[in-house]
Design an enzyme around this catalytic site. Structure first.
Site, PDB file in Angstrom:
ATOM      1  N   GLU A 140     -12.486 -26.394  12.059  1.00  0.00           N
ATOM      2  CA  GLU A 140     -13.915 -26.063  12.197  1.00  0.00           C
ATOM      3  C   GLU A 140     -14.758 -27.224  11.697  1.00  0.00           C
ATOM      4  O   GLU A 140     -14.346 -27.905  10.753  1.00  0.00           O
ATOM      5  CB  GLU A 140     -14.237 -24.803  11.381  1.00  0.00           C
ATOM      6  CG  GLU A 140     -13.595 -23.561  11.960  1.00  0.00           C
ATOM      7  CD  GLU A 140     -14.020 -22.276  11.239  1.00  0.00           C
ATOM      8  OE1 GLU A 140     -15.018 -22.303  10.501  1.00  0.00           O
ATOM      9  OE2 GLU A 140     -13.358 -21.251  11.438  1.00  0.00           O
ATOM     10  N   HIS A 182     -17.880 -18.682  13.584  1.00  0.00           N
ATOM     11  CA  HIS A 182     -17.722 -18.271  12.182  1.00  0.00           C
ATOM     12  C   HIS A 182     -18.972 -17.516  11.694  1.00  0.00           C
ATOM     13  O   HIS A 182     -19.643 -17.941  10.745  1.00  0.00           O
ATOM     14  CB  HIS A 182     -17.448 -19.490  11.298  1.00  0.00           C
ATOM     15  CG  HIS A 182     -16.730 -19.133  10.026  1.00  0.00           C
ATOM     16  ND1 HIS A 182     -15.752 -19.920   9.480  1.00  0.00           N
ATOM     17  CD2 HIS A 182     -16.846 -18.072   9.198  1.00  0.00           C
ATOM     18  CE1 HIS A 182     -15.317 -19.362   8.361  1.00  0.00           C
ATOM     19  NE2 HIS A 182     -15.967 -18.227   8.178  1.00  0.00           N
TER      20      HIS A 182
HETATM   21  P1  NAD Z   1      -8.863  -9.689   0.192  1.00  0.00           P
HETATM   22  O1  NAD Z   1      -8.284 -10.643  -0.788  1.00  0.00           O
HETATM   23  O2  NAD Z   1      -9.624  -8.519  -0.301  1.00  0.00           O
HETATM   24  O3  NAD Z   1      -7.707  -9.157   1.150  1.00  0.00           O
HETATM   25  C1  NAD Z   1      -6.690  -9.947   1.675  1.00  0.00           C
HETATM   26  C2  NAD Z   1      -5.479  -9.045   1.835  1.00  0.00           C
HETATM   27  O4  NAD Z   1      -4.485  -9.761   2.554  1.00  0.00           O
HETATM   28  C3  NAD Z   1      -4.840  -8.624   0.499  1.00  0.00           C
HETATM   29  O5  NAD Z   1      -4.776  -7.221   0.388  1.00  0.00           O
HETATM   30  C4  NAD Z   1      -3.446  -9.230   0.570  1.00  0.00           C
HETATM   31  O6  NAD Z   1      -2.471  -8.409  -0.034  1.00  0.00           O
HETATM   32  C5  NAD Z   1      -3.231  -9.341   2.055  1.00  0.00           C
HETATM   33  N1  NAD Z   1      -2.199 -10.299   2.422  1.00  0.00           N
HETATM   34  C6  NAD Z   1      -2.003 -11.538   1.913  1.00  0.00           C
HETATM   35  N2  NAD Z   1      -0.939 -12.111   2.526  1.00  0.00           N
HETATM   36  C7  NAD Z   1      -0.478 -11.205   3.426  1.00  0.00           C
HETATM   37  C8  NAD Z   1       0.585 -11.225   4.365  1.00  0.00           C
HETATM   38  N3  NAD Z   1       1.390 -12.281   4.487  1.00  0.00           N
HETATM   39  N4  NAD Z   1       0.769 -10.142   5.143  1.00  0.00           N
HETATM   40  C9  NAD Z   1      -0.049  -9.055   5.026  1.00  0.00           C
HETATM   41  N5  NAD Z   1      -1.077  -8.984   4.145  1.00  0.00           N
HETATM   42  C10 NAD Z   1      -1.289 -10.056   3.365  1.00  0.00           C
HETATM   43  O7  NAD Z   1      -9.766 -10.589   1.151  1.00  0.00           O
HETATM   44  P2  NAD Z   1     -10.978 -10.115   2.074  1.00  0.00           P
HETATM   45  O8  NAD Z   1     -12.248 -10.212   1.313  1.00  0.00           O
HETATM   46  O9  NAD Z   1     -10.601  -8.856   2.712  1.00  0.00           O
HETATM   47  O10 NAD Z   1     -10.987 -11.311   3.142  1.00  0.00           O
HETATM   48  C11 NAD Z   1     -10.002 -11.377   4.142  1.00  0.00           C
HETATM   49  C12 NAD Z   1     -10.132 -12.669   4.931  1.00  0.00           C
HETATM   50  O11 NAD Z   1     -11.390 -12.734   5.586  1.00  0.00           O
HETATM   51  C13 NAD Z   1     -10.045 -13.940   4.109  1.00  0.00           C
HETATM   52  O12 NAD Z   1      -9.298 -14.886   4.834  1.00  0.00           O
HETATM   53  C14 NAD Z   1     -11.490 -14.405   4.027  1.00  0.00           C
HETATM   54  O13 NAD Z   1     -11.580 -15.791   3.813  1.00  0.00           O
HETATM   55  C15 NAD Z   1     -11.969 -14.010   5.390  1.00  0.00           C
HETATM   56  N6  NAD Z   1     -13.417 -13.881   5.540  1.00  0.00           N
HETATM   57  C16 NAD Z   1     -13.974 -14.300   6.705  1.00  0.00           C
HETATM   58  C17 NAD Z   1     -15.315 -14.149   6.918  1.00  0.00           C
HETATM   59  C18 NAD Z   1     -15.956 -14.635   8.172  1.00  0.00           C
HETATM   60  O14 NAD Z   1     -17.094 -15.073   8.131  1.00  0.00           O
HETATM   61  N7  NAD Z   1     -15.282 -14.571   9.290  1.00  0.00           N
HETATM   62  C19 NAD Z   1     -16.111 -13.547   5.922  1.00  0.00           C
HETATM   63  C20 NAD Z   1     -15.510 -13.092   4.754  1.00  0.00           C
HETATM   64  C21 NAD Z   1     -14.147 -13.258   4.584  1.00  0.00           C
HETATM   65  C1  MLT Z   2     -16.234 -16.401   3.675  1.00  0.00           C
HETATM   66  O1  MLT Z   2     -15.111 -16.801   3.374  1.00  0.00           O
HETATM   67  O2  MLT Z   2     -16.994 -15.882   2.844  1.00  0.00           O
HETATM   68  C2  MLT Z   2     -16.667 -16.485   5.076  1.00  0.00           C
HETATM   69  O3  MLT Z   2     -15.798 -17.223   5.827  1.00  0.00           O
HETATM   70  C3  MLT Z   2     -18.098 -16.766   5.304  1.00  0.00           C
HETATM   71  C4  MLT Z   2     -18.574 -18.145   4.958  1.00  0.00           C
HETATM   72  O4  MLT Z   2     -17.884 -19.119   5.207  1.00  0.00           O
HETATM   73  O5  MLT Z   2     -19.660 -18.282   4.403  1.00  0.00           O
END
Ligand code: NAD
Ligand code: MLT
Length: 540
Positions: free
Chosen positions: A262, A280
Site C-alpha cells: 500500500e 483501506h
Molecule cells: P484483534 O487483536 O482484536 O483480533 C485478532 C484476532 O485474530 C485474535 O482473536 C487472534 O486470536 C486471531 N488470530 C491471530 N492469528 C490467527 C490465526 N493464525 N488464525 C486464526 N485467528 C488468528 O484485532 P482486531 O481489532 O479485531 O483487528 C483485526 C485486523 O483488522 C487487524 O489486522 C487490524 O490491523 C485490522 N484492521 C483493519 C482496519 C481497516 O481499516 N481495514 C481497521 C482496523 C483494524
Molecule cells: C487500523 O489498523 O487501525 C486500520 O488499518 C486503519 C488505519 O490504518 O488507520
C-alpha cells in the site's frame, strides 16, 4: 517540556487534546521519511502515527529521547516494535476505536459483492439498463466463515447473525463458550472451515503465520462461487491466487480493502469482474477517526505526564493505580535481579522465578520484567527498563520461566528468583515489609533477614564461634561501618552464610583479610540502590 510529533493526519479532536495539555509542545509533520524522520524523532518525547509513516529501526537509530509511539488505530505493522522495544520505547495503540466502522465496512463489502452494486452502477453510468445481468444472491441462510474472532471478527459475527447468516469461526484464542454467546460455531482449523462456507472474511493481524493464509491450496478446498473479503491486512490473501481463482471461476467474488503493498493503485485484480476494492477505508468514518485520534492523544498525554501505560503492544499495560500497588514488589524484583547478577559474572543461562502468596495474584509479568531489568542493568551499554529487559534477555538466549503459587509460605508474599549461570545456580528470595522495605529472606538454602539495599557483603563460612566478631573487628580496622548483620545456617556447626549491610564499599585489602580467615570460604560485595532509591522507569 514534553515535545510531541504528529506524523500522520490526525482528527482535530486529537490535536486539541495535545495542544491543551499543559506545557506540551506539538508539531504536526506528516509525510516524513529517511533522515528527516530520524532527526525529527530524535527531538521528540512522544509521537502519534497512523498507518502512513514507517517507523523503521533506522528511523529510531541513536534515539535517546523518544519514550512512546502511539498508533491512532489498531495495526502497528508500520512500526518496528523490536527496535522500539530494544530502545525502551513503549508502543501503544487504540484497539477499539475503529472496530465498529471496520466491521460495518466488511458487511458493506459483503452486501455490495453479493448484489453487484459497483458494476451495476457503473453500467448505469455507461448508459446501460441491464436488469438481467446483475443477478445477486441473498445473505440470509448463507454461511459466513470468519477467520480471526477478535474485536472486529466478533463485531462482524454479530452483524452477520443479524442478517440471518450462519456463522462459522476459526480462532485458536477464542473459547467455545464465547463463540456460543456470539452464535458462532467454532471449528478447529482453517481446513475444516473452508469447504463449508459461502462467504469468507479474515480478521487476523498479519503475522508470519497469517501471511498467505489463503493461497492456491486453500482455494482448492472452497466450494465453487465463494466470495472472499479482506478488511484486515493485505497479504493474508495471496493476491496472485485470487486472480487465478477468479479467472477459473472458482471464486464468485473478491472484495479487498487492504493490499499486500500500500498504497496500491494498480493491481491485476482491478477491473476484473466480481472484484470490488476500496483504498483501506475500514476505519475511515468520522466516528472512528475522532475516537482513535482522541484516544491516542490521551494515551500519549497520560504517559508523558503520569507514566501510565495502556494498550501497549510491546509491554504489559501499567496504569498509575496498578503501578502504585506494584511499586514495592517491582523494587524487590529489580533488587533481586541486581543481586543475582553480581553473585556470578559467568554467562547466565536461565532464570526461574516463583511468586508465592499475595504477590502471585498481582500482575507478575511486570515484576518478572523488573527482575530481568535488574539482571541486565549493569551488563549492557543501552538503557535497560521494564519495556526492553525481557526481550534483551531472551535475545541473549537466557530463558526466563515464571511460576506462581497462591498459597502462603512463611511470608504473606515471596518473590524467589533462581539464576543458573554456566557454573552454578543461585537462589535469592525477597519480600516486602510494609509498603516499601525490601528484604532479602533467603539465599540459596539459607533463611535470613537482611536489608536489600546499599552495600552488602555476603560471605560463606563454617558455623563456628568467633567468625562474626572477627569480621566486625577487621572491618573496624578498615573504617568500614556495619549497619546491619544477618546470618543463616542450614545446620549447627555446618555451612553458614553472613550478610552484612555496610555504609561504604570495603577496600580490597579488607576483603582479602576476611578471606584469609581459615573458616571463611567466600566473600562477595554487592552494590544495590540505597533505600528508597528507584530506577528511572519506576519514577526514581
Ligand atoms: P484483534 O487483536 O482484536 O483480533 C485478532 C484476532 O485474530 C485474535 O482473536 C487472534 O486470536 C486471531 N488470530 C491471530 N492469528 C490467527 C490465526 N493464525 N488464525 C486464526 N485467528 C488468528 O484485532 P482486531 O481489532 O479485531 O483487528 C483485526 C485486523 O483488522 C487487524 O489486522 C487490524 O490491523 C485490522 N484492521 C483493519 C482496519 C481497516 O481499516 N481495514 C481497521 C482496523 C483494524
Ligand atoms: C487500523 O489498523 O487501525 C486500520 O488499518 C486503519 C488505519 O490504518 O488507520
Amino acid at each position: 517540556m514534553p515535545r510531541v510529533l504528529v506524523l500522520d493526519p490526525l482528527a482535530q479532536e486529537g490535536l486539541d487534546i495535545l495542544q491543551r495539555a499543559p506545557g506540551f509542545e506539538v508539531e504536526v509533520r506528516p509525510g516524513l521519511s529517511g533522515e528527516a524522520l530520524r532527526a525529527a524523532l530524535a527531538e521528540a518525547d512522544g509521537a502519534i502515527v497512523r498507518s502512513g509513516v514507517k517507523i523503521t529501526a533506522d528511523a529510531l537509530r541513536g534515539n535517546r529521547r523518544l519514550r512512546a509511539i502511539v498508533r491512532a488505530g489498531v495495526g502497528t505493522d508500520n512500526i518496528d516494535k523490536q527496535a522500539a522495544t530494544r530502545q525502551g520505547i513503549v508502543v501503544m495503540n487504540t484497539p477499539a476505536g475503529n472496530t465498529v466502522s471496520t466491521a460495518e465496512h466488511t458487511i458493506a463489502l459483503m452486501l455490495a459483492l453479493s448484489r453487484n452494486i459497483a458494476p451495476a452502477y457503473q453500467s448505469l453510468l455507461e448508459g446501460r439498463w441491464e436488469r438481467g445481468r446483475y443477478m445477486g444472491t441473498q445473505l440470509a441462510d448463507k454461511t459466513l466463515g470468519i477467520i480471526g474472532l477478535g474485536r472486529i471478527g466478533q463485531a462482524v459475527a454479530s452483524r452477520a447473525r443479524g442478517l440471518e447468516m450462519r456463522v462459522l469461526g476459526y480462532d485458536p484464542f477464542v473459547s467455545r463458550e464465547r463463540a456460543q454467546e456470539l452464535g458462532v460455531q467454532l471449528v478447529e482449523s482453517v481446513e475444516e472451515l473452508l469447504p463449508r462456507v459461502d462467504f469468507l472474511t479474515v480478521h487476523t493481524p498479519l503475522t508470519p503465520e497469517t501471511r498467505n493464509l489463503i493461497g492456491r491450496r486453500e482455494l482448492e478446498l472452497l466450494r465453487p462461487g465463494v466470495r472472499l473479503i479482506n478488511c484486515a491486512r493485505g497479504g493474508i490473501f495471496d493476491e496472485e491466487a485470487l486472480v487465478e481463482g477468479l479467472r477459473s471461476g472458482k471464486l464468485g467474488g473478491v472484495a479487498l480493502d487492504v493490499f499486500a503493498t500500500e498504497p496500491c493503485t494498480s493491481s491485476p485484480l482491478f477491473g476484473m469482474p466480481n472484484v470490488l476494492c476500496t483504498p483501506h477505508l475500514g476505519a475511515s468514518t468520522e466516528e472512528a477517526q475522532t475516537q482513535v485520534a482522541a484516544e491516542a492523544a490521551m494515551l500519549l498525554v497520560d504517559f508523558l505526564t503520569t507514566g501510565a501505560v495502556r494498550h501497549a503492544v510491546n509491554m504489559v499495560a501499567i496504569d498509575p493505580q496498578k503501578l502504585e500497588g506494584l511499586r514495592g514488589f517491582l523494587d524487590v524484583g529489580y533488587r533481586l535481579g541486581l543481586l543475582l547478577a553480581q553473585l556470578d559474572r559467568r554467562p547466565a543461562r536461565s532464570c526461574r522465578i516463583q511468586y508465592r502468596g499475595e504477590v502471585a495474584g498481582k500482575d507478575t509479568r511486570l515484576i518478572t520484567a523488573a527482575i530481568a531489568a535488574g539482571l541486565l542493568a549493569h551488563s549492557l551499554e543501552e538503557e535497560i527498563n521494564i519495556v526492553n529487559a525481557e526481550l534483551l534477555l531472551r535475545e541473549r538466549g537466557i530463558e526466563l520461566v515464571e511460576q506462581s503459587r497462591s498459597d502462603m509460605g512463611a511470608f504473606s508474599s515471596l518473590i524467589q528468583a533462581e539464576l543458573t549461570t554456566e557454573g552454578a545456580t543461585y537462589r535469592a528470595a525477597g519480600t516486602l515489609f510494609g509498603h516499601n522495605m525490601a528484604r532479602l529472606v533467603q539465599l540459596d538454602d539459607y533463611r535470613l533477614d537482611a536489608y536489600l539495599d546499599g552495600v552488602l557483603m555476603i560471605f560463606t563460612h563454617r558455623d563456628v564461634p568467633g567468625i562474626i566478631g572477627r569480621v566486625g573487628t577487621l572491618f573496624g580496622e578498615y573504617q568500614v561501618n556495619i549497619a546491619q548483620m544477618a546470618v543463616g545456617r542450614t545446620a549447627r556447626g555446618g555451612e553458614a552464610i553472613g550478610v552484612l549491610n555496610l555504609d561504604t564499599r570495603p577496600p580490597e585489602a579488607a576483603l582479602q583479610a576476611v578471606l584469609a580467615h581459615p573458616e571463611i570460604h567466600s566473600a562477595t560485595v554487592i552494590e544495590l540502590p540505597a533505600p528508597g532509591e528507584q530506577p528511572p522507569w519506576l519514577g526514581g
